[in-house]
Design a protein around this motif. Structure first.
Motif, PDB file in Angstrom:
ATOM      1  N   HIS A 196       6.866  -5.741  -2.955  1.00  0.00           N
ATOM      2  CA  HIS A 196       6.890  -4.362  -3.503  1.00  0.00           C
ATOM      3  C   HIS A 196       8.259  -4.120  -4.120  1.00  0.00           C
ATOM      4  CE1 HIS A 196       6.018   0.209  -2.922  1.00  0.00           C
ATOM      5  NE2 HIS A 196       6.943   0.043  -3.846  1.00  0.00           N
ATOM      6  N   HIS A 222       5.028   0.339   1.938  1.00  0.00           N
ATOM      7  CA  HIS A 222       6.139   1.036   2.600  1.00  0.00           C
ATOM      8  C   HIS A 222       5.672   1.969   3.732  1.00  0.00           C
ATOM      9  CE1 HIS A 222       4.946   4.034  -0.320  1.00  0.00           C
ATOM     10  NE2 HIS A 222       5.760   3.672  -1.281  1.00  0.00           N
ATOM     11  N   ASP A 224      10.614  -2.309  -1.696  1.00  0.00           N
ATOM     12  CA  ASP A 224      10.569  -1.027  -2.410  1.00  0.00           C
ATOM     13  C   ASP A 224      11.950  -0.686  -2.980  1.00  0.00           C
ATOM     14  OD1 ASP A 224       9.501   1.278  -3.535  1.00  0.00           O
ATOM     15  OD2 ASP A 224       9.766   2.461  -1.709  1.00  0.00           O
ATOM     16  N   HIS A 246      10.547  -2.373  -7.618  1.00  0.00           N
ATOM     17  CA  HIS A 246      10.672  -1.632  -8.885  1.00  0.00           C
ATOM     18  C   HIS A 246      11.771  -2.281  -9.715  1.00  0.00           C
ATOM     19  CE1 HIS A 246       8.108   1.660  -7.461  1.00  0.00           C
ATOM     20  NE2 HIS A 246       8.645   1.393  -6.283  1.00  0.00           N
ATOM     21  N   MET A 248       6.125  -3.247  -9.545  1.00  0.00           N
ATOM     22  CA  MET A 248       5.430  -1.962  -9.622  1.00  0.00           C
ATOM     23  C   MET A 248       5.277  -1.507 -11.078  1.00  0.00           C
ATOM     24  SD  MET A 248       4.402  -0.984  -6.735  1.00  0.00           S
ATOM     25  CE  MET A 248       4.251  -2.475  -5.763  1.00  0.00           C
TER      26      MET A 248
HETATM   27 ZN    ZN Z   1       7.848   1.733  -4.522  1.00  0.00          ZN
END
Ligand code: ZN
Ligand code: NCD
Ligand code: ZN
Length: 345
Positions: free
Chosen positions: A13, A174, A247, A15, A39
């Motif tokens: 996960h 998450h 994340d 970004h 993502m």
């Molecule tokens: Zn995220």
């Protein structure tokens, strides 16, 4: 000095943003992780296979010479994503999941799903083809307390969806609560969850330590200590339903340190080192490799990495800021403080 050698990890996960911001953060991830699930919450979001193909090519083009890294692409689920696009996605070979953002739940989620019932035909196709649904699991109902939004989403949306599509492959991203852990444990092997390093290391007090701490604000928001302990217990349990997803979510310093600051913690600069800290604190360093390097590829039906990396127990100080486009800065987690483990070059 103690060291720990493990199979090179992957980040399930991540970004990466786009353009100059992507170029600024990508090396941090590529240095540590062989692959990452990228993502799709760009502006505009990545909603078609062709957009994902172009985004993937931009990521590969931004990779510094000599670094290898495989971006695993995702599609952004909207009310209008057609079932036929799922077939194209599955056939592409480079799209590994579809991401559900409830409209308005988090950063760049405006184009997200307003009512999952509108996506029934698309979810049926995903269930049939085994393409996983990745979930930002929070209700957007303003009447629900912000700390209860994950539990409410599980009860209102996820349990009914799995009742209707029992073989749907679903990853609750998450996870921040005991409720999220219990949800994953209550379902079969098609349901899994990712855990971030910051949710394993911090509880909600970290947002208010001596004053308001915008760099500890992310979504889902940090929860109370009992929930953090439930996440750590799941992470170190050896249960393959739980695996690593940082994340890491970069936002410019000016956008974080603001009257209405953006949600997201930047952790890619210490993306595996922070997990080593959390596992060591729990007395479970021997469980890190499964969580970070084995269970993710196993869930996604990909081969485990062959290469290995070594972590050294040697504290280093995280810079106060990193460079970021538009003469702004990026404030990483632990800025100005130490991380106990470092990655051997
Ligand atoms: Zn995220
Ligand atoms: N986690 C966050 O707080 N923010 C993420 C979005 C998300 O993962 O919800 C972002 O894109 O900035
Ligand atoms: Zn999210």
């Amino acid at each position: 000095m103690s060291t720990l050698t493990i199979t090179r990890p992957d980040d399930w996960h991540l970004h990466l943003r786009d353009g100059a911001a992507m170029a600024a953060v990508l090396p941090d991830t590529a240095r540590r992780f062989a692959r990452a699930i990228v993502m799709p919450n760009l502006r505009p979001p990545v909603t078609t296979v062709e957009q994902a193909r172009a985004y993937r090519e931009r990521i590969l083009a931004a990779l510094p010479a000599g670094m290898s890294f495989e971006p695993l692409m995702t599609l952004y689920l909207t009310d209008n994503l057609l079932p036929g696009e799922i077939d194209v996605a599955k056939a592409s070979g480079f799209i590994h999941a579809v991401k559900l953002y409830p409209a308005g739940a988090t950063t760049n989620s405006d184009a997200g799903v307003t009512d999952l019932k509108k996506c029934a035909a698309t979810l049926a196709r995903m269930e049939a083809l085994g393409l996983p649904l990745l979930v930002h699991g929070e209700v957007t109902d303003p009447a629900v307390d912000v700390f209860d939004r994950e539990a409410a989403f599980i009860a209102r949306v996820l349990v009914p969806v799995l009742h209707e599509f029992p073989r749907l492959r679903l990853v609750l991203e998450h996870i921040t609560t005991q409720d999220g852990i219990d949800f994953v444990l209550a379902h079969g092997a098609n349901v899994a969850g990712t855990l971030t390093a910051h949710h394993l290391l911090l509880n909600r007090n970290a947002m208010f330590a001596g004053g308001i701490r915008p760099h500890h604000y992310c979504l889902p928001v940090l929860k109370r200590e009992t929930h953090r302990q439930a996440l750590v217990a799941a992470a170190i349990s050896g249960n393959p339903k739980f695996f690593l997803g940082t994340d890491s979510a970069p936002h410019a310093k000016s956008a974080k340190e603001a009257a209405c600051g953006c949600a997201g913690c930047y952790t890619a600069h210490a993306g595996i080192e922070l997990y080593a800290e959390a596992f060591e604190a729990a007395g479970a360093l021997d469980r890190l490799e499964g969580f970070a390097s084995h269970f993710g590829p196993d869930y996604y039906g990909l081969s485990r990495n062959v290469e290995r990396v070594t972590l050294v127990k040697e504290a280093w100080t995280v810079p106060a800021a990193q460079s970021y486009p538009d003469n702004d800065a990026l404030v990483p987690l632990r800025a100005g403080e130490t991380v106990a483990w470092r990655l051997q070059a």
